[in-house]
Design a protein around this motif. Structure first.
Motif, PDB file in Angstrom:
ATOM      1  N   HIS A  26       0.804  -1.225   0.000  1.00 27.99           N
ATOM      2  CA  HIS A  26       0.000   0.000   0.000  1.00 27.99           C
ATOM      3  C   HIS A  26       0.835   1.272   0.000  1.00 27.99           C
ATOM      4  O   HIS A  26       0.293   2.349  -0.291  1.00 27.99           O
ATOM      5  CB  HIS A  26      -0.940  -0.009   1.204  1.00 27.99           C
ATOM      6  N   THR A  27       2.124   1.181   0.319  1.00 29.85           N
ATOM      7  CA  THR A  27       2.945   2.386   0.275  1.00 29.85           C
ATOM      8  C   THR A  27       4.097   2.256  -0.717  1.00 29.85           C
ATOM      9  O   THR A  27       4.179   3.039  -1.668  1.00 29.85           O
ATOM     10  CB  THR A  27       3.487   2.749   1.675  1.00 29.85           C
ATOM     11  N   ALA A  28       4.969   1.269  -0.555  1.00 32.29           N
ATOM     12  CA  ALA A  28       6.109   1.127  -1.474  1.00 32.29           C
ATOM     13  C   ALA A  28       5.632   0.906  -2.906  1.00 32.29           C
ATOM     14  O   ALA A  28       6.126   1.526  -3.847  1.00 32.29           O
ATOM     15  CB  ALA A  28       7.003  -0.017  -1.026  1.00 32.29           C
ATOM     16  N   GLY A  29       4.658   0.007  -3.084  1.00 31.88           N
ATOM     17  CA  GLY A  29       4.123  -0.220  -4.418  1.00 31.88           C
ATOM     18  C   GLY A  29       3.481   1.026  -4.988  1.00 31.88           C
ATOM     19  O   GLY A  29       3.618   1.330  -6.181  1.00 31.88           O
ATOM     20  N   ALA A  30       2.780   1.769  -4.143  1.00 32.51           N
ATOM     21  CA  ALA A  30       2.128   3.000  -4.591  1.00 32.51           C
ATOM     22  C   ALA A  30       3.158   4.051  -5.019  1.00 32.51           C
ATOM     23  O   ALA A  30       2.946   4.770  -5.999  1.00 32.51           O
ATOM     24  CB  ALA A  30       1.230   3.545  -3.489  1.00 32.51           C
ATOM     25  N   VAL A  31       4.254   4.156  -4.288  1.00 26.41           N
ATOM     26  CA  VAL A  31       5.329   5.078  -4.685  1.00 26.41           C
ATOM     27  C   VAL A  31       5.845   4.709  -6.073  1.00 26.41           C
ATOM     28  O   VAL A  31       6.032   5.563  -6.942  1.00 26.41           O
ATOM     29  CB  VAL A  31       6.483   5.066  -3.667  1.00 26.41           C
ATOM     30  N   LYS A  32       6.048   3.412  -6.311  1.00 27.07           N
ATOM     31  CA  LYS A  32       6.562   2.974  -7.606  1.00 27.07           C
ATOM     32  C   LYS A  32       5.576   3.265  -8.739  1.00 27.07           C
ATOM     33  O   LYS A  32       5.986   3.596  -9.853  1.00 27.07           O
ATOM     34  CB  LYS A  32       6.891   1.480  -7.555  1.00 27.07           C
ATOM     35  N   ILE A  33       4.296   3.136  -8.459  1.00 28.60           N
ATOM     36  CA  ILE A  33       3.299   3.470  -9.474  1.00 28.60           C
ATOM     37  C   ILE A  33       3.376   4.959  -9.815  1.00 28.60           C
ATOM     38  O   ILE A  33       3.350   5.357 -10.985  1.00 28.60           O
ATOM     39  CB  ILE A  33       1.887   3.088  -8.989  1.00 28.60           C
ATOM     40  N   GLY A  34       3.495   5.790  -8.786  1.00 28.96           N
ATOM     41  CA  GLY A  34       3.662   7.221  -9.023  1.00 28.96           C
ATOM     42  C   GLY A  34       4.939   7.523  -9.787  1.00 28.96           C
ATOM     43  O   GLY A  34       4.948   8.374 -10.695  1.00 28.96           O
ATOM     44  N   THR A 111      -5.763  -1.778  -6.992  1.00 29.47           N
ATOM     45  CA  THR A 111      -5.747  -1.127  -8.297  1.00 29.47           C
ATOM     46  C   THR A 111      -5.934   0.374  -8.138  1.00 29.47           C
ATOM     47  O   THR A 111      -6.724   0.831  -7.321  1.00 29.47           O
ATOM     48  CB  THR A 111      -6.869  -1.688  -9.198  1.00 29.47           C
ATOM     49  N   VAL A 112      -5.196   1.145  -8.948  1.00 27.41           N
ATOM     50  CA  VAL A 112      -5.317   2.600  -8.907  1.00 27.41           C
ATOM     51  C   VAL A 112      -5.197   3.158 -10.317  1.00 27.41           C
ATOM     52  O   VAL A 112      -4.459   2.625 -11.151  1.00 27.41           O
ATOM     53  CB  VAL A 112      -4.244   3.234  -7.986  1.00 27.41           C
ATOM     54  N   ASN A 113      -5.964   4.200 -10.577  1.00 22.80           N
ATOM     55  CA  ASN A 113      -5.883   4.917 -11.843  1.00 22.80           C
ATOM     56  C   ASN A 113      -5.399   6.334 -11.577  1.00 22.80           C
ATOM     57  O   ASN A 113      -5.900   7.010 -10.681  1.00 22.80           O
ATOM     58  CB  ASN A 113      -7.247   4.955 -12.537  1.00 22.80           C
ATOM     59  N   LEU A 114      -4.428   6.794 -12.363  1.00 18.72           N
ATOM     60  CA  LEU A 114      -3.874   8.136 -12.220  1.00 18.72           C
ATOM     61  C   LEU A 114      -4.128   8.936 -13.481  1.00 18.72           C
ATOM     62  O   LEU A 114      -3.900   8.445 -14.593  1.00 18.72           O
ATOM     63  CB  LEU A 114      -2.361   8.078 -11.972  1.00 18.72           C
ATOM     64  N   ALA A 127      -2.606   0.919 -12.768  1.00 21.19           N
ATOM     65  CA  ALA A 127      -1.617  -0.039 -12.314  1.00 21.19           C
ATOM     66  C   ALA A 127      -2.098  -0.720 -11.046  1.00 21.19           C
ATOM     67  O   ALA A 127      -3.036  -0.259 -10.391  1.00 21.19           O
ATOM     68  CB  ALA A 127      -0.275   0.651 -12.060  1.00 21.19           C
ATOM     69  N   ILE A 128      -1.446  -1.817 -10.693  1.00 22.62           N
ATOM     70  CA  ILE A 128      -1.763  -2.525  -9.462  1.00 22.62           C
ATOM     71  C   ILE A 128      -0.494  -2.778  -8.675  1.00 22.62           C
ATOM     72  O   ILE A 128       0.604  -2.877  -9.233  1.00 22.62           O
ATOM     73  CB  ILE A 128      -2.490  -3.862  -9.733  1.00 22.62           C
ATOM     74  N   SER A 129      -0.646  -2.843  -7.374  1.00 20.98           N
ATOM     75  CA  SER A 129       0.452  -3.208  -6.482  1.00 20.98           C
ATOM     76  C   SER A 129       0.269  -4.681  -6.152  1.00 20.98           C
ATOM     77  O   SER A 129      -0.695  -5.069  -5.497  1.00 20.98           O
ATOM     78  CB  SER A 129       0.410  -2.356  -5.210  1.00 20.98           C
ATOM     79  N   ILE A 130       1.194  -5.532  -6.620  1.00 20.37           N
ATOM     80  CA  ILE A 130       0.991  -6.980  -6.528  1.00 20.37           C
ATOM     81  C   ILE A 130       1.613  -7.596  -5.279  1.00 20.37           C
ATOM     82  O   ILE A 130       1.517  -8.796  -5.071  1.00 20.37           O
ATOM     83  CB  ILE A 130       1.515  -7.695  -7.784  1.00 20.37           C
ATOM     84  N   GLY A 131       2.244  -6.752  -4.428  1.00 21.33           N
ATOM     85  CA  GLY A 131       2.812  -7.253  -3.181  1.00 21.33           C
ATOM     86  C   GLY A 131       4.312  -7.088  -3.119  1.00 21.33           C
ATOM     87  O   GLY A 131       5.009  -7.131  -4.141  1.00 21.33           O
ATOM     88  N   GLY A 132       4.820  -6.893  -1.912  1.00 16.50           N
ATOM     89  CA  GLY A 132       6.263  -6.784  -1.724  1.00 16.50           C
ATOM     90  C   GLY A 132       6.889  -5.577  -2.382  1.00 16.50           C
ATOM     91  O   GLY A 132       8.094  -5.548  -2.633  1.00 16.50           O
ATOM     92  N   GLY A 133       6.085  -4.565  -2.690  1.00 18.92           N
ATOM     93  CA  GLY A 133       6.615  -3.381  -3.356  1.00 18.92           C
ATOM     94  C   GLY A 133       6.673  -3.510  -4.861  1.00 18.92           C
ATOM     95  O   GLY A 133       7.091  -2.578  -5.553  1.00 18.92           O
ATOM     96  N   SER A 134       6.247  -4.648  -5.417  1.00 21.68           N
ATOM     97  CA  SER A 134       6.246  -4.849  -6.862  1.00 21.68           C
ATOM     98  C   SER A 134       4.936  -4.351  -7.458  1.00 21.68           C
ATOM     99  O   SER A 134       3.886  -4.390  -6.813  1.00 21.68           O
ATOM    100  CB  SER A 134       6.426  -6.332  -7.201  1.00 21.68           C
ATOM    101  N   ILE A 135       4.996  -3.892  -8.720  1.00 20.23           N
ATOM    102  CA  ILE A 135       3.818  -3.352  -9.377  1.00 20.23           C
ATOM    103  C   ILE A 135       3.650  -3.954 -10.768  1.00 20.23           C
ATOM    104  O   ILE A 135       4.584  -4.535 -11.333  1.00 20.23           O
ATOM    105  CB  ILE A 135       3.879  -1.812  -9.491  1.00 20.23           C
TER     106      ILE A 135
END
Length: 220
Positions: A26-34, A111-114, A127-135
Motif C-alpha cells: 500500500h505504500t512502497a508499491g504505490a510510490v513505484k506506481i507514481g 488497483t489505482v488509476n492516475l 496499475a496494481i500493487s501486486i505485493g512486496g513493493g512490486s507493481i
C-alpha cells in the motif's frame, strides 16, 4: 483487462524494498506506481486525479497510499523520509490533487488509476500493487500493456524515432511482441513483451538505442 499470474523473481520481491511504511503493497508499491507515471509524463503535473479501487479504496488513507502515490509523482524513492508530507509539498508546488474511490470491479484488489493533467498534456495510467513493493502497469491511455497472457516480461518504452528504434529493440529481445500506442507528449509510447527475463543489463542496452527516450519495466 487481462488476468495474469504475477511472477516474483526472488524472496526480496515478497519482503519488499527499503521503505517508509506501513505496507509494501500500500505504500512502497504505490510510490513505484507514481514513479512510473512521472517517468512517462516527464514532469510534475498541474492537476492529479487519483482513483482507488478494491482494497486501495477502503484503506488508502490509513495505509498511506494517497501520500505514497503523490510522493512517486514528485519523484521520491520508497525510502524518502518526505513521503508523509508529499501531499503538502505537491500543493506547495501548485499541484491540485483530487482523490476518488470507485466500487467498479477490478481484476486486483490493489488497483489505482492516475490522471496527470497540464492543459493538453495528459497521461492516464492504471496499475496494481501486486505485493512486496512490486507493481504491474496494466493500462496507459486506455490501452492494455498486457499483450499476451503467456509472455512473461514486459517493457513500456518511449521514442521520438519510432521507425528506426522499434526494429532495433526487436533485434535485442527474444520473441518480442509489440503494440504501438498513440502519441504521448510528442513521443510515441509502445509496449513490448518477451519470453526471456529482462535484466538490468539488457535495459541499459536498450536505453542506448538511438531514439529511445525511456525504458520502463511493466513489472518491478
Amino acid at each position: 483487462m487481462i488476468e495474469r499470474k504475477f511472477k516474483y523473481k526472488s524472496a526480496f520481491d515478497i519482503i519488499g524494498p527499503i521503505m517508509v511504511g506501513p505496507s509494501s503493497s500500500h505504500t512502497a508499491g504505490a510510490v513505484k506506481i507514481g514513479n512510473m507515471a512521472r517517468e512517462l509524463y516527464k514532469n510534475t503535473p498541474k492537476e492529479l486525479i487519483v482513483t482507488f479501487f478494491g482494497s486501495f479504496a477502503e484503506t488508502y488513507k490509513g495505509h498511506g497510499t494517497a501520500v505514497a502515490i503523490v510522493a512517486g509523482i514528485l519523484g521520491f524513492e520508497t525510502h524518502d523520509e518526505r513521503i508523509p508530507e508529499a501531499i503538502k509539498i505537491a500543493e506547495q508546488q501548485g499541484v491540485t490533487i483530487e482523490f476518488l474511490t470507485s466500487s467498479k470491479g477490478a481484476k486486483h484488489a490493489n488497483t489505482v488509476n492516475l490522471n496527470l493533467i497540464d492543459g493538453e498534456r495528459r497521461l492516464d495510467l492504471t496499475a496494481i500493487s501486486i505485493g512486496g513493493g512490486s507493481i504491474q502497469v496494466t493500462e496507459i491511455n486506455q490501452h492494455s500493456t498486457i499483450l499476451n497472457q503467456e509472455q512473461g516480461y514486459g517493457l513500456v518504452l518511449t521514442t521520438d524515432q519510432p521507425k528506426t528504434a522499434i526494429p532495433c529493440v526487436g533485434n535485442t529481445l527474444e520473441s518480442p511482441e509489440f503494440i504501438i500506442i498513440q502519441k504521448l507528449n510528442q513521443e510515441t509510447v509502445f509496449f513490448v513483451e518477451t519470453l526471456s527475463d529482462i535484466s538490468q543489463k539488457l535495459i541499459e542496452k536498450i536505453k542506448e538505442i538511438p531514439g529511445i527516450t525511456a525504458v520502463l519495466p511493466t513489472t518491478g
